[in-house]
Design an enzyme around this catalytic site. Structure first.
Site, PDB file in Angstrom:
ATOM      1  N   ASP A  10      41.806  32.595  45.391  1.00 48.41           N
ATOM      2  CA  ASP A  10      42.775  33.667  45.137  1.00 48.41           C
ATOM      3  C   ASP A  10      43.933  33.427  46.107  1.00 48.41           C
ATOM      4  O   ASP A  10      43.835  32.587  47.008  1.00 48.41           O
ATOM      5  CB  ASP A  10      42.118  35.034  45.407  1.00 48.41           C
ATOM      6  CG  ASP A  10      43.096  36.187  45.254  1.00 48.41           C
ATOM      7  OD1 ASP A  10      43.784  36.256  44.217  1.00 48.41           O
ATOM      8  OD2 ASP A  10      43.204  37.020  46.182  1.00 48.41           O
ATOM      9  N   SER A  11      45.004  34.203  45.936  1.00 53.20           N
ATOM     10  CA  SER A  11      46.107  34.093  46.891  1.00 53.20           C
ATOM     11  C   SER A  11      45.692  34.599  48.268  1.00 53.20           C
ATOM     12  O   SER A  11      46.339  34.276  49.258  1.00 53.20           O
ATOM     13  CB  SER A  11      47.306  34.908  46.391  1.00 53.20           C
ATOM     14  OG  SER A  11      46.953  36.279  46.339  1.00 53.20           O
ATOM     15  N   CYS A  74      41.987  35.071  40.538  1.00 55.50           N
ATOM     16  CA  CYS A  74      43.338  35.589  40.709  1.00 55.50           C
ATOM     17  C   CYS A  74      43.970  35.638  39.319  1.00 55.50           C
ATOM     18  O   CYS A  74      44.050  34.617  38.638  1.00 55.50           O
ATOM     19  CB  CYS A  74      44.128  34.643  41.611  1.00 55.50           C
ATOM     20  SG  CYS A  74      45.879  35.036  41.715  1.00 55.50           S
ATOM     21  N   GLU A 153      46.779  43.275  51.598  1.00 55.19           N
ATOM     22  CA  GLU A 153      46.778  42.159  52.563  1.00 55.19           C
ATOM     23  C   GLU A 153      47.042  42.664  53.992  1.00 55.19           C
ATOM     24  O   GLU A 153      46.663  42.016  54.957  1.00 55.19           O
ATOM     25  CB  GLU A 153      47.814  41.094  52.172  1.00 55.19           C
ATOM     26  CG  GLU A 153      47.476  40.350  50.872  1.00 55.19           C
ATOM     27  CD  GLU A 153      46.408  39.253  51.045  1.00 55.19           C
ATOM     28  OE1 GLU A 153      46.380  38.597  52.084  1.00 55.19           O
ATOM     29  OE2 GLU A 153      45.598  39.077  50.107  1.00 55.19           O
ATOM     30  N   CYS A 185      44.477  42.727  38.527  1.00 55.11           N
ATOM     31  CA  CYS A 185      44.773  41.963  39.746  1.00 55.11           C
ATOM     32  C   CYS A 185      43.550  42.161  40.617  1.00 55.11           C
ATOM     33  O   CYS A 185      43.098  43.301  40.808  1.00 55.11           O
ATOM     34  CB  CYS A 185      46.019  42.504  40.447  1.00 55.11           C
ATOM     35  SG  CYS A 185      46.250  41.809  42.103  1.00 55.11           S
ATOM     36  N   HIS A 187      43.099  42.133  43.644  1.00 55.00           N
ATOM     37  CA  HIS A 187      43.277  42.940  44.853  1.00 55.00           C
ATOM     38  C   HIS A 187      43.066  44.436  44.586  1.00 55.00           C
ATOM     39  O   HIS A 187      42.756  45.190  45.506  1.00 55.00           O
ATOM     40  CB  HIS A 187      44.699  42.775  45.403  1.00 55.00           C
ATOM     41  CG  HIS A 187      44.942  41.532  46.190  1.00 55.00           C
ATOM     42  ND1 HIS A 187      45.028  40.289  45.615  1.00 55.00           N
ATOM     43  CD2 HIS A 187      45.137  41.343  47.525  1.00 55.00           C
ATOM     44  CE1 HIS A 187      45.281  39.386  46.556  1.00 55.00           C
ATOM     45  NE2 HIS A 187      45.341  39.993  47.721  1.00 55.00           N
TER      46      HIS A 187
END
Ligand code: DGL
Length: 267
Positions: A10-11, A74, A153, A185, A187
């Site tokens: 993932d990012s 992701c 994040e 997403c 996240h």
């Protein structure tokens, strides 16, 4: 039988929601998780750039870690690169878009489904195409939520500011009267409390994590790629950003299993 690890990326921290579901479902499998925190967020970048990142990471997981399968945990990277990665590699490559759509279609009762994701994911049309290909008769409302990933994040998952932003960004899906909201997403499950508060109790929040883990299990069973050795698998965490931050926020979001984080630098 194949004792090699499963690769996942993932990012940043978002894919940990998928890693959790996978580890719970197939605890004996080894996992190498890569968080590209040195280059997050992916959402505002062009799909071409994200596609190159996804190719680079997949090649690294295959060549350096000899993984037997890659889970693109992701949505932005899956929307940009899934087909190409499948074409370029002869191991199974699993995305999160189709599993999420399956879960959302199974959950809706009023046939009005919302999808939220990054600017890149929503703009790519990947969800619109995935829903269309099922031929399900649903009214789909898609909405981009720029800024959500950055809050996660930073470890800010239920602050007043994220709540204010959510009120604004979720207005289109709320106004559309959806009874199911797909968190497009990886996240966003970390913001579930805030998103749930804004949407109201009657709206079901769906994440792609569990359904993606089931898809991995199906592939392991169908292909015979499952691990021979029973017992608890080994989990490795690799980050292209600040490893101390990955360890501390990762442990908070995921749990104490994130102890050692290996650093990775792009040349
Ligand atoms: N978790 C990524 C996704 O599912 C977030 C992308 C980003 O870094 O903006 O789309």
């Amino acid at each position: 039988m194949d004792d090699r690890a499963i690769g996942m990326f993932d990012s940043g921290f978002g894919g940990l929601t998928v890693a959790r579901a996978l580890i719970d479902l197939v605890p004996a499998e080894d996992l190498v998780y890569f968080g590209d925190t040195g280059r997050y967020p992916y959402g505002p970048r062009s799909l071409d750039e994200v596609r190159e990142f996804a190719r680079q990471i997949t090649a690294m997981l295959v060549e350096r870690h000899d993984v037997k399968m890659v889970v693109v945990a992701c949505n932005t990277a899956a929307a940009a690169a899934l087909e190409l990665l499948r074409f370029e590699h002869d191991i199974p490559i699993v995305g999160v878009v189709d599993p999420g759509v399956r879960a959302a279609l199974a959950a809706t009762r009023n046939r009005r489904v919302g999808v939220i994701g990054t600017v890149g994911t929503i703009g790519s049309g990947a969800y619109q195409r995935a829903v269309r290909s099922t031929r399900a008769e649903v009214e789909l409302t898609c909405s981009a939520c720029p800024g959500f990933v950055e809050f996660v994040e930073r470890g800010e998952t239920d602050s007043e500011q994220v709540h204010v932003l959510a009120e604004r960004l979720l207005a289109p899906v709320k106004d559309a009267g959806v009874d199911t909201l797909l968190l497009g997403c990886t996240h966003y499950p970390f913001l579930a409390r805030t998103i749930g508060d804004v949407m109201g109790r009657e709206v079901v929040l769906v994440s792609s994590a569990e359904e993606t883990a089931f898809e991995v299990l199906d592939i392991l069973e169908e292909t015979g790629l499952g691990r021979r050795t029973a017992g608890k698998g080994r989990h490795r965490w690799v980050s292209s950003g600040d490893v101390a931050w990955f360890r501390s926020l990762g442990a908070r979001l995921f749990g104490p299993e994130i102890e050692n984080v290996e650093a990775w630098t792009w040349d």
